[in-house]
Scaffold this active site. Structure first.
Site, PDB file in Angstrom:
ATOM      1  CB  ALA A  90      12.486   1.565  -1.995  1.00 49.40           C
ATOM      2  NE  ARG A 102      -3.106  11.188 -10.706  1.00 51.62           N
ATOM      3  CZ  ARG A 102      -2.174  11.442 -11.368  1.00 51.62           C
ATOM      4  NH1 ARG A 102      -0.994  11.702 -11.126  1.00 51.62           N
ATOM      5  NH2 ARG A 102      -2.212  11.232 -12.809  1.00 51.62           N
ATOM      6  CD  GLU A 134      17.385  -2.349   0.248  1.00 50.73           C
ATOM      7  OE1 GLU A 134      18.029  -2.690   1.052  1.00 50.73           O
ATOM      8  OE2 GLU A 134      16.184  -2.373   0.196  1.00 50.73           O
ATOM      9  CB  VAL A 193     -10.818   5.623  -2.732  1.00 51.41           C
ATOM     10  CG1 VAL A 193     -11.952   6.604  -3.324  1.00 51.41           C
ATOM     11  CG2 VAL A 193     -11.203   4.201  -3.216  1.00 51.41           C
ATOM     12  NE  ARG A 205       2.935  -3.893   2.415  1.00 49.84           N
ATOM     13  CZ  ARG A 205       2.797  -3.378   3.623  1.00 49.84           C
ATOM     14  NH1 ARG A 205       1.340  -2.911   4.172  1.00 49.84           N
ATOM     15  NH2 ARG A 205       3.820  -2.828   4.508  1.00 49.84           N
ATOM     16  CD  GLU A 259       5.583   2.338   7.334  1.00 48.91           C
ATOM     17  OE1 GLU A 259       6.316   2.172   8.003  1.00 48.91           O
ATOM     18  OE2 GLU A 259       5.548   1.709   6.107  1.00 48.91           O
TER      19      GLU A 259
END
Ligand code: 0O2
Ligand code: 0O2
Length: 267
Positions: free
Chosen positions: A152, A28, A155, A22, A46, A140
């Site tokens: 990414a 943004r 991969e 949030v 996540r 993170e």
């Protein structure tokens, strides 16, 4: 695993991810209103799956009672940006935030991984107020461009499928693909710079035109009719030739003439 109540353990991480999502989505929106351009394209988040937590704990030799300090990405936030410059802007904004504490940063853009992986990682401590009390959790934050994310994501799914044993030639091709994605980022940055320069030039050209025309009006106001008419003719000629260098000079000449006219009026 030692009868741990995983729901209870993961709850503060779920909350941290929801709150941080949030907050960055709000950042943004706020930047878009303030600056008409948001360095953040979109935000996802996540909580790591239990099986991945256990696998990582095994790989990093983290004892089961130290998962909260030994595994830094149980809560994970991903911020996608259009351009590499935006990543540094967003990282700068995160560093100054008062609602989290930066623990350390990993610049996998300058020092990209062997696999070809590129991203900017920030490990932070984030406090959550749960029904069971106050808890500080590690999270993170991965910041990357859309091209880095494209690479990414694919991969990661291939690695998952092949369980770390990707055939050598596929590994090489993925590295090359990562180079190509990085080149795409460089190219888009240079195109953006050209567009921004063109916009600035257009802005400056519009400004000089209105400055000259307003200046001519001022000269009429000071009854410098002949001078004003001469400047108008010069303007027509230079505007026709699209000579903005000369128009800038003309603007300076007009300002000087207005200065003189003002003085003349005072004496
Ligand atoms: P918007 O403004 O509609 O894009 P939640 O409902 O909060 O539990 P959330 O945030 O919907 O979960 O899910 P998640 O998985 O954390 O983030 C997904 C968000 O990323 C969604 O935005 C997707 O639209 C957006 N997203 C994913 N891939 C892309 C992409 O390639 N391009 C763009 N522009 N957006 C992407 P929201 O939250 O629905 O908001
Ligand atoms: P998930 O949830 O599957 O994404 P490690 O390097 O793994 O021993 P560390 O120090 O925690 O342990 O990891 P690192 O490399 O700093 O960053 C961890 C996360 O970065 C990974 O999480 C990935 O999301 C991402 N990452 C790092 N290297 C690569 C890579 O080569 N390819 C891709 N696609 N992603 C990478 P996890 O653990 O994979 O979890």
């Amino acid at each position: 695993m030692d009868g741990r109540d995983w729901n209870l353990f993961l709850q503060p991480y779920e909350q941290a991810v929801e709150e941080l999502k949030v907050k960055f989505k709000t950042m943004r929106v706020e930047l878009k209103i303030r600056e008409a351009y948001a360095p953040i394209e979109f935000v996802t988040g996540r909580v790591k799956r239990i099986s991945s937590i256990l696998e990582k704990a095994k790989r990093l030799n983290v004892p089961s009672d130290q998962l909260d300090t030994g595994i830094e990405d149980i809560a994970g936030i991903r911020i996608m940006c259009q351009f590499v410059d935006d990543i540094h802007r967003v990282a700068g904004l995160i560093r100054t935030r008062k609602d989290l504490t930066l623990v350390y940063e990993k610049d996998y853009i300058t020092n990209f991984k062997d696999s070809g992986y590129r991203s900017y990682h920030m490990i932070v401590e984030y406090p959550v107020q749960t029904a069971l009390g106050y808890k500080i959790v590690l999270a993170e934050i991965q910041i990357r461009t859309l091209a880095m994310n494209f690479w990414a994501t694919i991969e990661h799914s291939l690695n998952y499928k092949f369980k770390e044993s990707l055939p050598e030639d596929v590994r090489d091709r993925l590295k090359k693909a990562a180079e190509a994605a990085a080149q795409l980022d460089t190219e888009m940055t240079s195109i953006r710079k050209e567009i921004l320069d063109a916009q600035t030039e257009f802005e400056e050209q519009s400004n000089v035109v209105s400055k000259v025309l307003n200046g001519i009006q001022d000269l009429y106001f000071y009854h410098r009719v002949r001078e004003a008419a001469q400047f108008q003719m010069k303007f027509n000629e230079k505007f026709e030739k699209e000579d903005y260098h000369e128009l800038n000079q003309l603007s300076l000449d007009i300002q000087a003439a207005i200065g003189k006219a003002k003085k003349g009026n005072q004496s």
